[in-house]
Write a protein that holds these residues in place. Structure first.
Motif, mmCIF file in Angstrom:
data_model
loop_
_atom_site.group_PDB
_atom_site.id
_atom_site.type_symbol
_atom_site.label_atom_id
_atom_site.label_comp_id
_atom_site.label_asym_id
_atom_site.label_seq_id
_atom_site.Cartn_x
_atom_site.Cartn_y
_atom_site.Cartn_z
ATOM 1 N N ASN A 22 -19.461 17.015 54.000
ATOM 2 C CA ASN A 22 -19.772 18.622 53.663
ATOM 3 C C ASN A 22 -20.861 19.044 54.433
ATOM 4 O O ASN A 22 -21.846 18.508 54.717
ATOM 5 N N PRO A 23 -20.626 20.202 54.944
ATOM 6 C CA PRO A 23 -19.535 20.883 54.977
ATOM 7 C C PRO A 23 -18.170 20.538 55.981
ATOM 8 O O PRO A 23 -18.515 19.531 56.679
ATOM 9 N N ILE A 24 -17.011 20.908 55.684
ATOM 10 C CA ILE A 24 -16.017 20.169 56.149
ATOM 11 C C ILE A 24 -15.753 20.525 57.632
ATOM 12 O O ILE A 24 -14.814 19.831 58.299
ATOM 13 N N PHE A 25 -16.259 21.654 58.020
ATOM 14 C CA PHE A 25 -16.117 22.173 59.398
ATOM 15 C C PHE A 25 -17.278 22.882 59.765
ATOM 16 O O PHE A 25 -17.904 23.451 58.924
ATOM 17 N N LYS A 26 -17.595 23.222 61.074
ATOM 18 C CA LYS A 26 -18.753 23.853 61.428
ATOM 19 C C LYS A 26 -18.537 25.437 61.348
ATOM 20 O O LYS A 26 -17.268 25.754 61.488
ATOM 21 N N GLY A 27 -19.528 26.008 61.156
ATOM 22 C CA GLY A 27 -19.430 27.730 61.252
ATOM 23 C C GLY A 27 -19.761 28.210 59.867
ATOM 24 O O GLY A 27 -19.581 27.416 58.881
ATOM 25 N N TRP A 28 -20.097 29.501 59.638
ATOM 26 C CA TRP A 28 -20.197 30.182 58.638
ATOM 27 C C TRP A 28 -18.751 30.575 58.111
ATOM 28 O O TRP A 28 -18.328 31.561 58.498
ATOM 29 N N TYR A 29 -18.632 30.119 56.860
ATOM 30 C CA TYR A 29 -17.198 30.492 56.340
ATOM 31 C C TYR A 29 -17.376 30.403 54.786
ATOM 32 O O TYR A 29 -17.854 29.589 54.238
ATOM 33 N N ALA A 30 -16.609 31.409 54.204
ATOM 34 C CA ALA A 30 -16.985 31.407 52.682
ATOM 35 C C ALA A 30 -15.542 31.804 52.092
ATOM 36 O O ALA A 30 -14.303 31.824 52.825
ATOM 37 N N ASP A 31 -15.174 31.795 50.697
ATOM 38 C CA ASP A 31 -13.827 32.214 50.147
ATOM 39 C C ASP A 31 -12.908 31.435 50.463
ATOM 40 O O ASP A 31 -11.774 31.720 50.662
ATOM 41 N N PRO A 32 -12.965 30.025 50.632
ATOM 42 C CA PRO A 32 -11.901 29.258 51.165
ATOM 43 C C PRO A 32 -10.793 29.032 50.066
ATOM 44 O O PRO A 32 -10.573 28.871 48.827
ATOM 45 N N GLU A 33 -9.424 29.257 50.750
ATOM 46 C CA GLU A 33 -8.194 29.002 49.962
ATOM 47 C C GLU A 33 -7.845 27.685 50.729
ATOM 48 O O GLU A 33 -7.360 27.612 51.794
ATOM 49 N N GLY A 34 -7.426 26.630 49.786
ATOM 50 C CA GLY A 34 -6.951 25.442 50.125
ATOM 51 C C GLY A 34 -5.405 25.240 49.733
ATOM 52 O O GLY A 34 -5.333 25.782 48.370
ATOM 53 N N GLU A 311 -21.858 14.268 50.740
ATOM 54 C CA GLU A 311 -20.839 13.374 50.929
ATOM 55 C C GLU A 311 -19.438 13.849 51.075
ATOM 56 O O GLU A 311 -18.560 13.421 51.971
ATOM 57 N N GLY A 312 -19.204 14.770 50.190
ATOM 58 C CA GLY A 312 -17.631 15.369 50.230
ATOM 59 C C GLY A 312 -16.836 14.294 49.802
ATOM 60 O O GLY A 312 -17.036 13.423 48.791
ATOM 61 N N VAL A 313 -15.538 14.224 50.319
ATOM 62 C CA VAL A 313 -14.783 13.480 49.840
ATOM 63 C C VAL A 313 -14.039 12.554 50.828
ATOM 64 O O VAL A 313 -14.353 12.594 52.362
ATOM 65 N N LYS A 314 -13.481 11.269 50.700
ATOM 66 C CA LYS A 314 -12.948 10.174 51.427
ATOM 67 C C LYS A 314 -11.614 10.934 51.930
ATOM 68 O O LYS A 314 -10.814 11.665 51.373
#
Length: 320
Positions: A22-34, A311-314
């Protein structure tokens, strides 16, 4: 022995580095839809920047939730002539063999301003998306809800609803099958308010074991009180009684955790919450990054509070 100790230290250090997902990718991003499309995890976020610079969307795909590929500018304002700023909070759904991308634009403050909720379409998840209607799908305030933060929800019977709203009000509406407009409810209403106590913005809904889970963000998006709460009901119309918070900041990890979505792993009772947060020490409101955690339920079906982590997720590959 000394060489073995050094080797162990090196492996431990390497493990620590690789564990920081975490974060899962670089850059400033918000309001994510997965969401999952075609054996790939996808995340569609808002580009987090001053409103006048929010004129495009990037997307990210992954086979396993750990390794992410960036798809640049899957939609931008050049493809939507009426959108010129504040393009926010995408929601993507597959319908009739095509991919539909719902988004907010222009941050309208009244019914006279141009903007609201739009929809774009593409032949594949990564776009490029083009404006579907040539105008907003919703360009007015109904029941006090600012037309932003849209979520396309598919019910168990296949019917798709649009759930949306800012300014402390949330509406639900039944989309026509071709997404060109809305069908009326049986009582003649088009937009029904389903606002639970504490609601501010960022609605999300899913079904588990026959129950409807409605989730939303509370607090101020620039402040430390930003968080996610939820309710459970037997229908997408509610009634919704707030149960409690399940995601919030940890002053040791990050602040302003909120505006989330949920990914369900196909054919498994496994869930992930995708959300944004602000790194420690960041004071710019737009310094937000996208993160993922596992989300669990207790034996009675209530959502357990989520612990935010570095750590986030595996890795969890989607097998073909």
């Amino acid at each position: 022995m000394f060489r073995k100790i050094l080797l162990c230290l090196a492996l431990t250090a390497a493990g620590s580095i690789f564990a920081q997902n975490n974060p899962i990718f670089k850059g400033w991003y918000a309001d994510p839809e997965g969401i999952v499309f075609d054996n790939q995890y996808w995340v569609f976020p808002t580009y987090s920047a001053p409103y006048n610079k929010q004129v495009f969307f990037d997307a990210f795909s992954s086979p396993d939730l750990v390794h992410w590929t960036k798809h640049e500018k899957v939609l931008d304002s050049s493809a939507v002539k009426w959108a010129h700023r504040a393009m926010w909070a995408p929601s993507i759904i597959k319908q009739n063999g095509k991919y539909f991308f719902f988004f907010g634009a222009n941050d309208i403050q009244n019914n006279e301003q141009e903007g609201g909720i739009g929809v774009a379409v593409a032949n594949k998840p990564g776009g490029p998306y083009k404006d579907y209607l040539g105008k907003p799908l919703i360009d007015k305030f109904y029941n006090g809800a600012q037309p932003i933060d849209q979520f396309a929800f598919r019910d168990a019977d296949g019917k798709v609803y649009l759930i949306y709203g800012g300014w402390g009000h949330c509406n639900i509406a039944k989309l026509k099958d071709d997404f060109t407009g809305f069908d009326k409810f049986d009582d003649g209403d088009t937009f029904k308010e389903i606002t639970p106590k504490g609601y501010v913005e960022g609605p999300f809904m899913f079904i588990r074991n026959g129950k409807y889970y409605f989730m939303w963000s509370e607090g101020g998006w620039t402040g430390p009180d930003y968080c996610v709460a939820y309710a459970i009901a037997d229908s997408p119309l509610g009634p919704w009684k707030r149960i409690g918070k399940i995601l919030q900041q940890d002053p040791k990890i990050a602040t302003g955790a909120g505006h989330h979505s949920v990914i369900k792993v196909p054919n498994k009772d496994e869930y992930y919450i995708v959300y944004h947060r602000r790194p420690l020490g960041e004071t710019d409101a737009n310094s937000r990054e996208t993160c993922i955690e596992r989300m669990y339920f207790d034996k009675d079906g209530f959502i357990k509070p989520v612990t935010i982590t570095n750590e986030g997720v595996k890795a969890n590959p989607l097998k073909k």
